[in-house]
Design a protein around this motif. Structure first.
Motif, PDB file in Angstrom:
ATOM      1  N   LEU A   1       0.832  -1.213   0.000  1.00  0.00           N
ATOM      2  CA  LEU A   1       0.000   0.000   0.000  1.00  0.00           C
ATOM      3  C   LEU A   1       0.860   1.253   0.000  1.00  0.00           C
ATOM      4  CD1 LEU A   1      -2.864  -0.966   2.498  1.00  0.00           C
ATOM      5  CD2 LEU A   1      -3.140  -0.418   0.070  1.00  0.00           C
TER       6      LEU A   1
ATOM      7  N   PHE B   1       3.722   1.545  -1.526  1.00  0.00           N
ATOM      8  CA  PHE B   1       4.122   1.693  -2.937  1.00  0.00           C
ATOM      9  C   PHE B   1       3.040   2.443  -3.722  1.00  0.00           C
ATOM     10  CE2 PHE B   1       3.320  -0.311  -7.124  1.00  0.00           C
ATOM     11  CZ  PHE B   1       4.442   0.109  -7.821  1.00  0.00           C
ATOM     12  N   LEU B   2       1.796   2.020  -3.526  1.00  0.00           N
ATOM     13  CA  LEU B   2       0.681   2.640  -4.240  1.00  0.00           C
ATOM     14  C   LEU B   2       0.453   4.081  -3.772  1.00  0.00           C
ATOM     15  CD1 LEU B   2      -1.699   2.198  -6.206  1.00  0.00           C
ATOM     16  CD2 LEU B   2      -3.037   1.350  -4.281  1.00  0.00           C
TER      17      LEU B   2
ATOM     18  N   ASP C   1       2.486   6.161  -2.326  1.00  0.00           N
ATOM     19  CA  ASP C   1       3.597   7.024  -2.747  1.00  0.00           C
ATOM     20  C   ASP C   1       3.337   7.563  -4.159  1.00  0.00           C
ATOM     21  OD1 ASP C   1       6.658   7.747  -2.668  1.00  0.00           O
ATOM     22  OD2 ASP C   1       6.376   6.589  -4.505  1.00  0.00           O
ATOM     23  N   ALA C   2       2.862   6.683  -5.040  1.00  0.00           N
ATOM     24  CA  ALA C   2       2.616   7.075  -6.432  1.00  0.00           C
ATOM     25  C   ALA C   2       1.444   8.051  -6.527  1.00  0.00           C
ATOM     26  CB  ALA C   2       2.343   5.840  -7.280  1.00  0.00           C
ATOM     27  N   VAL C   3       0.379   7.768  -5.804  1.00  0.00           N
ATOM     28  CA  VAL C   3      -0.803   8.633  -5.855  1.00  0.00           C
ATOM     29  C   VAL C   3      -0.473  10.009  -5.261  1.00  0.00           C
ATOM     30  CG1 VAL C   3      -3.165   8.928  -5.002  1.00  0.00           C
ATOM     31  CG2 VAL C   3      -2.423   6.692  -5.844  1.00  0.00           C
TER      32      VAL C   3
ATOM     33  N   GLY D   1       2.437  11.402  -5.142  1.00  0.00           N
ATOM     34  CA  GLY D   1       3.317  12.081  -6.095  1.00  0.00           C
ATOM     35  C   GLY D   1       2.527  12.753  -7.204  1.00  0.00           C
ATOM     36  N   SER D   2       1.491  12.081  -7.658  1.00  0.00           N
ATOM     37  CA  SER D   2       0.671  12.598  -8.744  1.00  0.00           C
ATOM     38  C   SER D   2      -0.167  13.794  -8.283  1.00  0.00           C
ATOM     39  CB  SER D   2      -0.211  11.450  -9.255  1.00  0.00           C
ATOM     40  OG  SER D   2      -1.103  11.898 -10.214  1.00  0.00           O
TER      41      SER D   2
ATOM     42  N   ALA E   1       2.124  16.707  -7.734  1.00  0.00           N
ATOM     43  CA  ALA E   1       2.608  17.211  -9.027  1.00  0.00           C
ATOM     44  C   ALA E   1       1.579  18.142  -9.651  1.00  0.00           C
ATOM     45  CB  ALA E   1       2.913  16.049  -9.977  1.00  0.00           C
TER      46      ALA E   1
ATOM     47  N   PHE F   1       6.923  16.601 -16.390  1.00  0.00           N
ATOM     48  CA  PHE F   1       6.930  16.417 -14.931  1.00  0.00           C
ATOM     49  C   PHE F   1       5.574  15.894 -14.458  1.00  0.00           C
ATOM     50  CE2 PHE F   1       5.479  18.642 -11.024  1.00  0.00           C
ATOM     51  CZ  PHE F   1       6.293  18.049 -10.087  1.00  0.00           C
TER      52      PHE F   1
ATOM     53  N   ALA G   1       4.358  11.772 -13.299  1.00  0.00           N
ATOM     54  CA  ALA G   1       3.703  11.455 -12.030  1.00  0.00           C
ATOM     55  C   ALA G   1       2.398  10.693 -12.252  1.00  0.00           C
ATOM     56  CB  ALA G   1       3.440  12.738 -11.249  1.00  0.00           C
TER      57      ALA G   1
ATOM     58  N   SER H   1       1.485   6.748 -11.242  1.00  0.00           N
ATOM     59  CA  SER H   1       0.343   6.395 -10.403  1.00  0.00           C
ATOM     60  C   SER H   1      -0.551   5.353 -11.082  1.00  0.00           C
ATOM     61  CB  SER H   1      -0.422   7.683 -10.104  1.00  0.00           C
ATOM     62  OG  SER H   1      -1.590   7.415  -9.407  1.00  0.00           O
TER      63      SER H   1
ATOM     64  N   PHE I   1      -0.359  -3.143  -8.738  1.00  0.00           N
ATOM     65  CA  PHE I   1      -0.875  -3.482  -7.408  1.00  0.00           C
ATOM     66  C   PHE I   1      -2.017  -4.492  -7.525  1.00  0.00           C
ATOM     67  CE2 PHE I   1      -3.563  -2.847  -3.686  1.00  0.00           C
ATOM     68  CZ  PHE I   1      -2.641  -2.760  -2.659  1.00  0.00           C
TER      69      PHE I   1
END
Lengths: 250, 250
Positions: free
Chosen positions: A59, A61-62, A64-66, A68-69, A72, B61, B65, B69, B76
């Motif tokens: 979770l 990992f997931l 972190d990506a969300v 980041g988005s 951004a 950029f 991102a 995601s 996942f």
């Protein structure tokens, strides 16, 4: 009030936990298993299948990506006349372990985290336990409620009230002085060594290594020598897990 | 057919461009300025304000991102019993410059990219021009149509038809042999040097440096020595921009 909400808050066997979580998150969670998993450090996780544990790492990992988005997009819109270098740097300040650890504490997520105290030395400032759980919670919210909800949650519940972006913008995270201070504290010898371009690279970039007690601990390159040193220091801080300066400052 | 669609495809002064773009993307773009910006390399960009150029770097950029995601969620869900190390590695294969360059070519984005041929040596396999534009287009789609649309677009139009995830899963991107081959080709001396733990780190991690012609070009650490070497080689490939092996292979 829809029935599912009544059930979760008043009838479910998990109702005490759900109410407590609602106070922290500001909404009634749907799939409670996701949130329980988000707070489960690997030190207390069980193997579920093929060696994979039911800890919060997936979770995280997931999330972190969300995160980041969402950040951004926020910065992209907030700073229409800043280049991507600025945006990247500001985002990494916002999602840094130091900042996420603090956010986690502010929100009170620490009260939910399950971990084995014999295995990890928490609380200590070098631990990433809190920040990791924060990201895992974002992952859980995403799986539970979708992107649009998570985005609103992050922007309105977390970032607007708790993150001072403009302060982060002007605050220089001085990795170099942080690293030098750390070395002085522990009696280590530190050098910033400018090295020649790697083979095949004829650019005018400066290549700098941080050498601590004779060992390379970080590397950075930039068209500006000071920036290359800063990058190398940042890498070394990451490698050596030097998150916060207060801990060892005089 | 809604009026905006009729306008874009048949009446707008940009109609030829919009139709061509529709053929590539599979949908009628809304804000065409975003897409034009996504295809504008900094070599042909103009300064718009405060030194910021109207190049595709800011959109890149953002797109990077959003792509991260969407791919994180996909993996996942696709691999419920794989740990976050696996997910992270597979994602970086999917969003690697090599893969994004290829995707960009497959989609035909190369026909849209504006760049100054005197300033950058494209086409060449070490260029990231295509992959950068790919990410910038994702950013443009996101700004134009939102997350849900971009997610569907990426999954159904890009990833399902063009990315063989299971092949990427089993394909070992062998950075070590790629790097060694590159060094042989250019007559460079390469060594993988195991170095002692940095000060303050008493873990059992192996620390490995890649030294090429006497200069450290990469660093990796892992509990397994081979993996540490692989990580160091990967960093070195990144630093030296060794993207594809065919270019210099015998």
């Amino acid at each position: 009030m829809p029935f599912s909400r009544i059930y979760y808050l008043y009838l479910s066997p998990n109702r005490a936990y759900i109410r407590k979580l609602k106070n922290v998150l500001g909404f009634v969670p749907g799939n409670i298993k996701l949130y329980k998993m988000a707070f489960r450090h690997k030190s207390v996780a069980k193997t579920i299948k093929d060696g994979v544990k039911n800890s919060n790492e997936r979770l995280e990992f997931l999330g972190d990506a969300v995160l980041g988005s969402v950040v951004a997009e926020l910065l992209f819109k907030l700073y229409p006349y800043k280049d991507e270098g600025f945006l990247t740097e500001l985002r990494s300040k916002i999602v840094s372990r130091v900042n996420l650890n603090q956010l986690s504490r502010k929100l009170g997520l620490n009260e939910f985290i399950e971990y084995d105290a014999r295995m990890i030395s928490y609380p200590n400032k070098q631990s990433s336990l809190l920040g990791d759980a924060f990201e895992a919670v974002i992952g859980a919210v995403y799986m539970d409620k979708g992107y649009a909800f998570t985005r609103e949650f992050l922007l309105n519940r977390i970032i607007k009230p708790h993150v001072d972006i403009h302060m982060l913008e002007v605050t220089e995270t001085n990795f170099k002085s942080r690293l030098i201070e750390w070395c002085q504290h522990f009696g280590k010898e530190i050098q910033f060594v400018q090295v020649a371009n790697p083979p095949g690279d004829s650019s005018k970039l400066f290549h700098v290594e941080v050498v601590i007690d004779g060992e390379t601990c970080g590397f950075g390159k930039d068209f500006n020598k000071k920036s290359a040193e800063k990058l190398a220091a940042e890498k070394a801080c990451e490698l050596l897990k030097i998150f916060e300066v207060e801990e060892f400052s005089r």
